[in-house]
Scaffold this active site. Structure first.
Site, mmCIF file in Angstrom:
data_model
loop_
_atom_site.group_PDB
_atom_site.id
_atom_site.type_symbol
_atom_site.label_atom_id
_atom_site.label_comp_id
_atom_site.label_asym_id
_atom_site.label_seq_id
_atom_site.Cartn_x
_atom_site.Cartn_y
_atom_site.Cartn_z
ATOM 1 C CG LEU A 102 -1.812 -0.923 1.389
ATOM 2 C CD1 LEU A 102 -2.632 -1.225 2.493
ATOM 3 C CD2 LEU A 102 -3.394 -1.178 0.159
ATOM 4 C CG ASP A 103 0.757 4.261 -2.644
ATOM 5 O OD1 ASP A 103 1.377 3.216 -3.558
ATOM 6 O OD2 ASP A 103 -0.455 4.911 -4.286
ATOM 7 C CB ILE A 104 4.002 6.796 1.826
ATOM 8 C CG1 ILE A 104 4.102 6.590 3.626
ATOM 9 C CG2 ILE A 104 3.635 7.623 1.088
ATOM 10 C CD1 ILE A 104 5.817 7.309 3.664
ATOM 11 C CB THR A 106 -2.886 3.695 0.765
ATOM 12 O OG1 THR A 106 -2.491 4.271 -0.880
ATOM 13 C CG2 THR A 106 -4.025 2.707 0.574
ATOM 14 C CG HIS A 189 1.843 5.730 -7.007
ATOM 15 N ND1 HIS A 189 1.262 4.970 -6.368
ATOM 16 C CD2 HIS A 189 2.377 6.470 -7.782
ATOM 17 C CE1 HIS A 189 2.704 5.484 -4.959
ATOM 18 N NE2 HIS A 189 3.667 5.893 -6.135
#
Length: 242
Positions: A102-104, A106, A189
């Site tokens: 998961l993105d930082i 998210t 992303h």
């Protein structure tokens, strides 16, 4: 199985640390103090205790984390806190890793385990594992966006597999909306880029499910727990040893 390997598998320490415990006579096997790490034990029938607590052998462990914003989905990093920093010592001793990323910024459901076969199965494009997200969006998504998602959003470097976009609420005056997005891939992303391809922008993003696992409503942001027996049973659909 060697006694030191058994103790490491139980998560009480590293191989070096458990040798210290043995030297300090803190380990008993079937009622007898053991000091040699080379002692052979039966992990299913022998009764092995550490400081009076019986140890249960487990090769694989499974953690469910409600990932907060600001930490990265990695096992180590020189500049940011990682999801492993949020877990307990057993998880680190077991060398768990996140299943997917998961993105930082998210948040939401993240599974961590040391079962590489399960991770591979859940991330394999052939398995078509659904990943479901809630997103707050700047801009109002509409029926044309729903159809574009169903067809497969074309990005500069990749055409996405068909996905599902559900508009939960929309505010025309504020030009914003809340949507639920279901994808079967996990490109870099991806959700943000798909929304951007429709001329809108993701403001917040939360993953609420991955395959058969759903983010528990009582698990607060930043909290974690072990998978329940029921959740482990759900994972049997992937056909790997748990």
């Amino acid at each position: 199985m060697r006694l030191d390997k058994f103790l490491v598998d139980c998560g009480i320490g590293s191989r070096t640390e458990v040798k210290v415990f043995l030297k300090k006579k803190q380990i008993t096997v079937n009622g007898q103090i053991e000091t040699s790490p080379k002692t052979q034990v039966n992990e299913t029938t022998d009764q092995i205790f550490y400081q009076g607590q019986r140890l249960t052998h487990e090769t694989f462990v499974y953690y469910l984390l409600n990932k907060p914003s600001g930490v990265i989905s990695a096992t180590e990093d020189n500049h940011h806190h990682t999801v492993l920093d949020l877990l307990d010592d057993t998880a680190r001793h077991k060398e768990v890793f996140p299943v997917g990323r998961l993105d930082i910024d998210t948040t939401g459901l993240l599974l961590l385990t040391n079962n590489g076969q399960l991770a591979h199965a859940m991330l394999s494009p052939k398995k078509h594992v659904d990943k479901e997200y809630l997103a707050d969006v700047s801009g109002v998504m509409d029926q044309s966006d729903i159809l574009a998602f169903e067809k497969g959003i074309a990005l500069k470097d990749h055409t996405c597999q068909p996905a599902t976009l559900e508009i939960l609420s929309a505010d025309d005056s504020r030009q914003s909306c809340r949507v639920k997005i279901t994808i079967r891939e996990g490109k870099f992303h991806q959700v943000k880029r798909m929304v951007a391809a429709c001329g809108k922008e993701v403001v917040t993003l939360e993953r609420i499910s991955m395959g058969p696992l759903t983010l528990p409503t009582d698990l607060k942001r930043g909290e974690f727990r072990r998978l329940t027996t029921e959740e482990l049973n759900y994972l049997e659909v992937f056909g790997v040893a748990l």
